[in-house]
Design a protein around this motif. Structure first.
Motif, PDB file in Angstrom:
ATOM      1  N   VAL A   1       0.829  -1.215   0.000  1.00  7.52           N
ATOM      2  CA  VAL A   1       0.000   0.000   0.000  1.00  7.52           C
ATOM      3  C   VAL A   1       0.863   1.264   0.000  1.00  7.52           C
ATOM      4  O   VAL A   1       0.383   2.344  -0.327  1.00  7.52           O
ATOM      5  N   LYS A   2       2.112   1.117   0.371  1.00 10.88           N
ATOM      6  CA  LYS A   2       3.002   2.273   0.282  1.00 10.88           C
ATOM      7  C   LYS A   2       3.352   2.539  -1.186  1.00 10.88           C
ATOM      8  O   LYS A   2       3.466   3.666  -1.627  1.00 10.88           O
TER       9      LYS A   2
ATOM     10  N   ALA B   1       1.827   8.387   0.441  1.00 14.45           N
ATOM     11  CA  ALA B   1       1.172   7.324   1.219  1.00 14.45           C
ATOM     12  C   ALA B   1       2.082   6.910   2.372  1.00 14.45           C
ATOM     13  O   ALA B   1       3.269   6.693   2.173  1.00 14.45           O
TER      14      ALA B   1
ATOM     15  N   PRO C   1       1.996   4.167   5.506  1.00 10.86           N
ATOM     16  CA  PRO C   1       1.282   3.096   6.220  1.00 10.86           C
ATOM     17  C   PRO C   1       1.266   3.266   7.738  1.00 10.86           C
ATOM     18  O   PRO C   1       0.436   2.663   8.411  1.00 10.86           O
TER      19      PRO C   1
ATOM     20  N   CYS D   1      -2.642   5.606   0.977  1.00  4.83           N
ATOM     21  CA  CYS D   1      -2.326   4.165   1.080  1.00  4.83           C
ATOM     22  C   CYS D   1      -3.470   3.346   0.476  1.00  4.83           C
ATOM     23  O   CYS D   1      -3.237   2.384  -0.257  1.00  4.83           O
TER      24      CYS D   1
END
Lengths: 481, 142
Positions: free
Chosen positions: A146-147, A176, A178, A288
């Motif tokens: 998600v980064k 982004a 996390p 993210c």
């Protein structure tokens, strides 16, 4: 509520119409569309006009309908110093969006194997309530994903390096972070990469009929090159991960608002100043989730390529399965616009609205820069979808935004009372659309009659000039959660 | 006896329900049933696995919001759906909930699945005490 047509198809509600409105509200629609828009749109778009730091107008696109907080189809830009960020202006499904893949196949090659293809896609791309994907990640690995976004998936072997060029902002939003995401959100999402979800999300095999191409020159730039060409479209987002990020921060903002002296008309419009610690934390967490959605769609298209390889007996490269484009329609991004003659960075919220950057924009990949970005508009599974191109007019009128779909006109509860899932499936098969679903009740809710006529809403944005028609895409096979 | 009902026309893109109950506990458990009825045919879900839920919130309506949001989270965490619910609610400055949800793993071969719920929303969200008990209205993002 007083509303007047200030330019053809641009309807304005002045700030005098509701206490607290800081700017006018503008709805883009033909007379026919505005007359049938639900009351919620007018109420919600004027609520948005009350938010601190909003710039110029609160906007609603022609596919607008009643949402929560912002209307679906809502667009609003905020000053980075004076303005706010609001999860209600982005939606729970952060970076819900569309991806379009092309192939070099024609209808005649796919028709004989369509049933097998749909079965294989149904098996390889899980859909439905609480579905999990084939990737088993732990929280640390998912945090990396998600980064980074789509490039993470490609690095792990799910896709082609060229794909990122054809994703809005390369499928990776660098801010982004996390660390701003809860353990719960990571736990909820870590096994869901590569899944469609349910509701109005789908995977669709479509055909480009000659009579449905409005601009061959632009179509060819986008890789739509010959009549009866087969393309594949997906509509999905960040799954449980994004939903949890939104839920978490809705509660954070509710607690934070008194501290900043913010009161809102609707609790779904909970927000915080963009520069505040809460605002910044949500922004970094939301990005993210946006990256998670880009990664999700990337993993899904990898599985789609595998399905075609299996059924057609050729490699995805031989089948020409390139990404046409990937767009986000639930997101907030920092973009630059001219305000009072000066360039200014703004936080543009798009909730059920698509970016529509026109020719020459530096944010569009070189292959498309001359014609404007592709805009992918998802219709109902019965009526088909559209490929449009972005315009400079969108930059002037709507903070570079346009519609995202056809917009519902009937609630899920009402649709289920009128339509039976199995009968609809049979009826669609007779009309040449093969549908496979996890849920027949869910299928009934997505019947074409529950939506506005997509041709009418697309015609409206074309007329207004905030995007232009390139091709209509006709479904032949559909997978629904 | 309490009741819940899905209401059309409240949220076009989403699902809305309202609940009437004699007690707070009943209001919460009926809301939980409505939440899962949106996603699955409840009679298909056997109560063979159990999760414990423990929450507190500053206001009663937030407690209902957090309770339903927790159930949505639990659904995705282990891909489970629930059909039986127990709660007890106490007040000591804050509102506190202790509860159990019973259900089983999602299995499309055994359960008739419907629409996934993404989140609980504050859109038209309401919890109020009435003459004969309690009322709640919830819009689900689907």
């Amino acid at each position: 509520m007083k509303i007047s047509e200030v330019e053809p198809c641009i309807w304005e509600i002045p700030p005098t119409e509701k206490p607290g409105m800081r700017v006018p509200a503008r709805i883009l629609a033909t007379k026919e569309l505005i007359d049938t828009m639900d009351e919620g749109v007018f109420n919600q778009v004027t609520n948005v006009a009350c938010l601190p730091g909003i710039v110029k107008y609160a906007l609603c696109m022609p596919d607008g309908h009643w949402g929560y907080g912002f209307p679906i189809g809502g667009v609003a830009a905020f000053d980075l110093k004076e303005g706010v960020i609001s999860p209600g202006g982005i939606g729970f499904d952060i970076n819900c969006g569309m991806r379009l893949l092309r192939t070099n196949l024609v209808l005649e090659e796919v028709e004989p194997v369509l049933e097998k293809l749909i079965d294989t896609l149904f098996y390889l791309v899980p859909a439905g309530v609480g579905c999990k994907g084939f990737l088993k990640l732990n929280k640390k690995e998912f945090a990396e994903a998600v980064k980074e976004g789509a490039p993470w998936a490609i690095r792990k072997g799910y896709g082609w390096p060229e794909d990122v060029q054809y994703i809005e902002q390369g499928g990776s939003l660098p801010e982004a972070n996390p660390e701003k995401v809860s353990e719960k959100a990571l736990g909820r999402g870590m096994e869901q990469l590569g899944t469609l979800g349910s509701g109005n999300h789908y995977l669709e095999v479509q055909v480009v009929k000659e009579e449905n191409v409005f601009d061959w020159e632009t179509a060819q730039k986008f890789g739509i090159e010959f009549p009866n060409q087969i393309v594949v479209m997906i509509h999905c987002g960040s799954r449980g991960f994004g939903h949890q990020v939104a839920t978490d921060y809705l509660r954070v903002f509710e607690k934070a608002m008194p501290k900043y002296g913010i009161t809102v008309i609707d609790r779904e419009l909970g927000c915080a100043p963009f520069g505040s610690p809460e605002g910044q934390d949500y922004h970094q967490a939301m990005l993210c989730a946006a990256n998670a959605a880009f990664a999700n769609r990337q993993v899904i298209i990898h599985r789609i390529r595998e399905a075609f390889e299996k059924v057609l007996g050729k490699s995805a490269e031989e089948l020409g399965m390139h990404t046409v484009y990937d767009v986000a329609h639930n997101i907030a991004k920092i973009e630059e616009y001219e305000i009072n003659g000066k360039p200014k960075k703004l936080l543009v919220h798009r909730k059920g609205a698509t970016r529509s950057f026109g020719p020459g924009d530096a944010d569009i990949c070189p292959a498309y820069r001359e014609v404007g970005q592709p805009v992918i508009v998802g219709g109902s599974m019965e009526t088909g979808s559209y490929l449009l191109a972005g315009t400079k007019r969108a930059h002037e009128l709507t903070f570079g935004s346009t519609l995202h779909g056809s917009g519902r006109t009937m609630s899920r509860t009402a649709a289920k009372k009128k339509v039976q899932g199995r009968a609809l499936q049979e009826d669609m098969r007779r009309r040449g659309i093969l549908v496979k679903t996890v849920s027949y009740a869910g299928l009934a809710e997505e019947a074409g009659m529950a939506y506005k006529d997509i041709a009418t809403v697309v015609e409206a944005v074309h007329q207004i000039g905030i995007s232009r028609k390139v091709a209509r895409l006709k479904p032949i096979g559909n997978i629904k959660g | 006896m309490g009741r819940y009902e899905f209401i059309p026309g409240v949220a076009i893109a989403d699902l809305a329900f309202e609940v009437e109950a004699e007690t707070l506990e009943e209001l919460f458990t009926l809301s939980a049933r409505a939440l899962f009825e949106a996603m699955v045919e409840l009679k298909d879900v056997r109560p063979v696995e159990e999760v414990k839920i423990s929450l507190s919130a500053e206001k009663l309506d937030n407690l209902l919001f957090d309770y339903l949001a927790e159930l949505v989270y639990q659904k995705d965490l282990e891909a489970r759906v629930f059909s039986e619910f127990e709660v007890s609610i106490s007040e000591n400055g804050n509102f506190k909930l202790e509860g159990k949800a019973k259900g089983e793993k999602i299995d499309p071969a055994k359960q008739e699945l419907k629409t996934d719920v993404k989140a609980i929303t504050y859109h038209l969200f309401k919890l109020e005490k009435r003459d004969k008990g309690y009322y709640a209205r919830v819009v689900l993002d689907t």
